[in-house]
Structure formats: C-alpha cells, structure tokens
Design an enzyme around this catalytic site. Structure first.
Site: not given
Ligand SMILES: *Cc1c(COP(=O)(O)O)cnc(C)c1O
Length: 388
Positions: A185
């Site tokens: 991210k």
């Molecule tokens: C990455 C992501 C999540 C989950 O995040 P984590 O930190 O991996 O639990 C939820 N929704 C979307 C759209 C994502 O891209």
C-alpha cells in the site's frame, strides 16, 4: 534483454530514516500502545481532514472496527461492490450481517450509485465504497443516497490514501474511512491499518473494540479497576509500527507524485494500443494509484489476458489480477447464495483486467521495460492466434 531483475507489481520503500525511527521506538520504553500510536493517529487524521484516527493491526481490523462502530447485526444488510479484496465483504460477515453486492460502472470499475439504489431494502443499514485502484468514488451521489435512506457511508480507502474528491481529501468523504498499511500500500507499518472519522462516538467504540471491549485506557486508569462492555478483540498496533508509519508518512507526497507520473507514462504508452482499455479517471478526483489496471479488450480476452500475464511473468514482470469478484468466492456462494450473473459488469471486467507494476521506487527504465514487454506480449499472443 539487458536488465532481467524482477519487477514486482507493488513494493515498499524503506530507508535509513525509517530504520532509525524503528530503532528509536524499540529503545524508547514503549513497545506496544504508546505515544507513537497517538502521534500516528493524529497525523493520519489531519491528512484525512477529520478529527480522529484509530490505529489497528490491519486494514481488515479497521474495517471490522468500523462495522462494530455502526452497530450492525444479524439481519442487517450492507451494500458494497464485488470488485474488491474479500476483506471488504468479510467485515460485514464477521458481524453476522449480510453483504449485498452492487455492480460497478464499466468505465471506472467503481460502485455504481444506480446499482446501489436498486439494492436498498428495509434491512439495508449502510454502504461501503471501495476507491478501486486509488480512484475516489462518486461521493456526491453516494452521500445523497445514504442521507435519503438513513444509511451509514463507509469508505474502504485502502487504495486511495492521499487521494481527493472535489477538493476534499479521502478520509473526509464518508462517516468512517479505513486504510491499510500492508507493504504494497501507499505507506507501510508492515501490518497495520487505521479507521478515521469525525464522529467522537464512533471513535470511542472503535478504541474499545481494538482492546477487547474494555472501557478505559489503561494509561488513565487510577487503579486495577476496568470493565468490559463489549466483546472486542486484540486489534492493537505497536508503537514500533507506528514509528515506522510516521517516518513513512513524511514521504507520502513525493511517493504519490511518483505513482501519478508512472500512471501518466503508462496512459501515454498504451493510448494507441487497441487491445488495451485504460480504466478511466474522473476529472473531479485526484487518483492515488495504488494500482495501475489495464482492461484487455476484444473477443478471446480471457485467453489474451492469460497469455499476457504468463509472458510478463516469464520476462520477470510481476503482473497481478485485482480482483476475482468477491461474490464468486465459494464461501459467498455457499453462505449468501451469490452466483455468476449477479454482477455482470464486474464479471466481464474480471475477464480482461491486469495490474501492472507501480510503486515509488520504480525508475523510468523499469516503466519502459514494462511497456515494451506488454506490447510484445500482445503481439506474440496475436501472432499465435493468427497461425491457428
Ligand atoms: C489491502 C486491502 C484490505 C485489507 O488490508 P490488510 O491490511 O491486508 O488487512 C482491504 N480492502 C482493500 C480494498 C485492500 O486493498
């Protein structure tokens, strides 16, 4: 080919400043919930244009905490798009409530307000938006629908950290907005997430939820006494992680700029390729480009996507597919009676989409290599088709 180093679809950047921030946190006396958690929450809330942040152990935990704050229960329905990671729907299922899938718009792959309206029933309690790839949804339309029907509006902004809509930052567009700080991210805390809100009651509920449902902050407790009001979880994030997050946050503006530049280069390079449809972006939004997604066109697009994907992988380029429509996962088919044909736009898009590498440390040579390889992948796949 000269450079054959693998290019992943996404990758974190960690520098000396980050290492120092983590080392300092490790020796500060606080390892878990300490001053860095508060500081990180304040910084992310500020960037989001709201009062409060509640930092938790993952983006998924942030979504779960948000659903808890909205107090949804068995029998309640929450509308969300199927073009997302499963966690967006799972958080509704965790509460015993029912996720209801509303199809996306073909040009943006964002939840379609017209489809949302069609899914509203007397059981509907809220809407979760997903700013797919980093492109903020149509929040004017969605807010109107939510207000008219008395629904909460939650934003899964795990893709759009640092984006904006009509001049308002992501984070200020919904009642609660959630972020993930997973390494792919925009910024990372290794694992981690946050829910931001303007509402002090939601904040209080989420703070409690993150710490077993216990009603007081141990730092403010005069003695041994506390009470557990709700069934919460241990969704705490450590001070070490938040120190990393704070250090990463300083670099967000330059990283966003780099992501946008890479996307712009791809847009230009693929503009004249007939087989590639670029997923559109609306002018009133500022895209955060967590992903760069192309949509392969024409008959036999599923086969073409498979060939391009394999060709890229063989040439050291880590393409990915985001996402397998959530309503087509066996768990949802089995437990919520979802099936193929329910969200035709999402299902059709799924046949052709492919995410190309995009991350801040990606240099111009890497962009060029991806562009060239995608083009030769398409040419090779078409050549093979012609021979048959
Ligand atoms: C990455 C992501 C999540 C989950 O995040 P984590 O930190 O991996 O639990 C939820 N929704 C979307 C759209 C994502 O891209």
């Amino acid at each position: 080919m000269g450079n054959t180093k693998n290019i992943p679809y996404g990758c974190q950047s960690v520098d000396e400043q980050d290492l120092k921030a983590v080392a300092d946190a490790l020796t500060s006396g606080w390892l878990t919930t300490g001053p860095k958690v508060d500081e990180f929450e304040e910084a992310v809330a500020r960037l989001s244009g709201v009062q409060y942040g509640v930092a938790v152990s993952s983006g998924t935990a942030a979504l779960h905490a948000a659903m808890f704050a909205f107090n949804i229960k068995e029998g309640d329905e929450v509308i969300l798009p199927p073009m997302t990671f499963a966690a967006t729907a799972n958080c509704v299922a965790y509460m015993g409530a029912t996720p209801v899938f509303a199809d996306v718009a073909p040009d943006t792959l964002l939840i379609d307000p017209v489809e949302v309206k069609k899914k509203i029933t007397s059981k509907t309690k809220g809407i979760i938006t997903v700013d797919y790839a980093g492109h903020p949804c149509d929040y004017n339309a969605l807010r109107k629908i939510a207000d008219k029907h008395g629904l909460f509006l939650a934003a899964d902004a795990c893709h759009s950290f640092g984006g904006s809509y009509s001049g308002s930052p992501v984070g200020s567009l919904a009642d609660i907005t959630t972020y993930s700080f997973h390494p792919v991210k925009h910024i990372t805390t290794a694992e981690g997430g946050m829910a931001v809100t303007e509402n002090p009651e939601y904040r209080k509920r989420m703070l409690r939820f993150r710490n077993h449902g216990i009603n007081a902050d141990f730092k403010e407790r005069p003695d041994w006494f506390y009470e557990m009001d709700d069934l919460g979880f241990n969704y705490r994030i450590s001070d070490i992680q938040c120190a990393l997050g704070l250090s990463q946050l300083k670099k967000l503006p330059q990283w966003l700029e780099r992501r946008r530049k890479i996307a712009h280069e791809y847009d230009r390079a693929f503009a004249d390729v007939n087989e590639i449809k670029i997923i559109g972006s609306k002018t009133e939004t500022k895209h955060a480009y967590h992903l760069y997604v192309i949509n392969l066109q024409g008959e036999g697009r599923e086969k073409l996507r498979r060939s391009v994907f394999t060709y890229l992988r063989e040439h050291g380029i880590g393409a990915q597919v985001h996402y397998i429509p959530v309503h087509l996962h066996p768990y949802y088919e089995k437990n919520y009676k979802t099936k193929s044909g329910m969200c035709p736009v999402t299902e059709k898009a799924y046949e052709g989409i492919l995410s190309l590498p995009i991350f801040p440390d990606m240099d111009n040579a890497a962009i060029e290599r991806v562009v060239k390889t995608v083009k030769s992948a398409i040419a090779t796949a078409k050549g093979q088709q012609c021979q048959k």
